[in-house]
Design an enzyme around this catalytic site. Structure first.
Site, short mmCIF file in Angstrom:
data_model
loop_
_atom_site.label_atom_id
_atom_site.label_comp_id
_atom_site.label_asym_id
_atom_site.label_seq_id
_atom_site.Cartn_x
_atom_site.Cartn_y
_atom_site.Cartn_z
CG HIS A 27 24.74 18.52 21.44
ND1 HIS A 27 24.36 17.22 21.62
CD2 HIS A 27 25.26 18.34 20.19
CE1 HIS A 27 24.34 16.45 20.77
NE2 HIS A 27 25.04 17.15 19.59
CD GLU A 54 25.09 20.07 16.74
OE1 GLU A 54 25.29 19.29 15.64
OE2 GLU A 54 24.13 19.84 17.63
CG ASP A 105 21.89 17.52 14.30
OD1 ASP A 105 23.10 17.48 14.04
OD2 ASP A 105 21.21 17.49 15.27
CG HIS A 134 19.91 13.77 15.35
ND1 HIS A 134 20.28 12.35 15.20
CD2 HIS A 134 21.30 14.04 15.61
CE1 HIS A 134 21.22 11.90 15.66
NE2 HIS A 134 22.19 12.85 15.71
CD GLU A 187 26.30 16.95 12.71
OE1 GLU A 187 25.92 17.25 13.90
OE2 GLU A 187 26.00 15.86 11.93
O1 G3P Z 1 28.19 18.40 15.60
C1 G3P Z 1 28.41 17.54 16.75
C2 G3P Z 1 27.50 16.51 17.03
O2 G3P Z 1 26.03 16.98 17.21
C3 G3P Z 1 27.56 15.48 16.26
O3 G3P Z 1 26.58 14.31 16.63
O4 G3P Z 1 24.58 12.83 16.30
O5 G3P Z 1 24.63 14.60 18.02
O6 G3P Z 1 24.53 15.19 15.52
P1 G3P Z 1 25.24 14.29 16.78
MG MG Z 2 24.54 17.46 15.49
#
Ligand code: G3P
Ligand code: MG
Length: 250
Positions: free
Chosen positions: A10, A37, A39, A52, A112
């Protein structure tokens, strides 16, 4: 069937490195992860950066906003110092720089789309078109496992990504799954639902799988919980604890 990796790091390297940085990818690689993953949002001049938060203050020092700062200025900002002195000078990555590193290292990506409010459409289409620029051959080959998976909480961003590059797979991110999830997911042409494991129930998991969607959870940091949701039919999840839950867990 889920053609993607089941365990995904993540925000780059979870809690082992500053989020959304190349240092995070290196931390993931050190733990054997080849799935990430991260952002993406747009800078003032409309270039994707790996971030993020739309506002400065948490991962980059100072006050200001991503949407009001050029990509060149963002790329000079220190996104590592907040995490620890050894990460001082770790920059905010440009989207393409991050994608190119992942391609080079054969790291699969869940991208994302995290639009700054008001820029949902622009961000969705920019990410899809720019990703297509780097994955033309994989898209032409039509092998889903070789393509990144785009996801977003923003239906507008996902619709824009769908309209720009329909061939790139999309997942609909939902914190709590609403009653009309299936109608929305079909409308967006989503292949999967990505959801907060905290609000998932066995019945919802079963319904999503029975309807033919992939099911992915964020952010699972305990092995026991991971085993439980796999038992419900969940296909995969992202984790912050890449040191506790390895890429071949399960
Ligand atoms: O993509 C899953 C997760 O990353 C969503 O929440 O706030 O960590 O981007 P966040
Ligand atoms: Mg995310």
């Amino acid at each position: 069937m889920w053609p993607y990796p089941k365990i995904v790091a993540h925000r780059g390297g979870g809690t082992l490195a500053p989020e959304n940085t190349l240092a995070g990818l290196r931390a993931g690689l050190a733990y054997g992860f080849r799935a990430v993953e991260f952002d993406v949002m747009l800078s003032q001049d409309g270039i994707g950066v790996v971030m993020h938060d739309p506002d400065f203050g948490r991962t980059v020092w100072g006050q200001g906003q991503v949407a009001e700062t050029s990509a060149a200025a963002l790329a000079k900002m220190d996104a590592g110092r907040w995490f620890g002195p050894e990460f001082r000078g770790e920059p905010v990555p440009l989207f393409l720089e991050f994608v190119d590193y992942c391609k080079e290292q054969r790291i699969w990506m869940n991208i994302e789309i995290k639009p700054v409010p008001g820029f949902e459409e622009e961000t969705g289409s920019w990410v899809a078109l720019t990703t297509r620029g780097r994955f033309g051959a994989e898209i032409a080959a039509g092998d889903p496992a070789a393509m990144p998976l785009l996801s977003s909480f923003s239906a507008v961003a996902l619709a824009a990504a769908r309209d720009a590059v329909p061939e790139l797979p999309r997942a609909y991110l939902l914190d709590c799954i609403p009653a009309d999830w299936e109608v929305q997911a079909r409308e967006l042409g989503a292949v999967a639902i990505h959801t907060n494991h905290k609000h998932l129930t066995p019945a919802l998991a079963q319904a999503i799988k029975a309807a033919g969607f992939g099911l992915f959870c964020y952010t699972v940091n305990e092995a026991e919980r991971a085993r439980e949701i796999f038992g419900w039919g969940v296909d995969g999840f992202c984790t912050d604890r890449i040191d506790l839950i390895g890429p071949s867990f399960a």
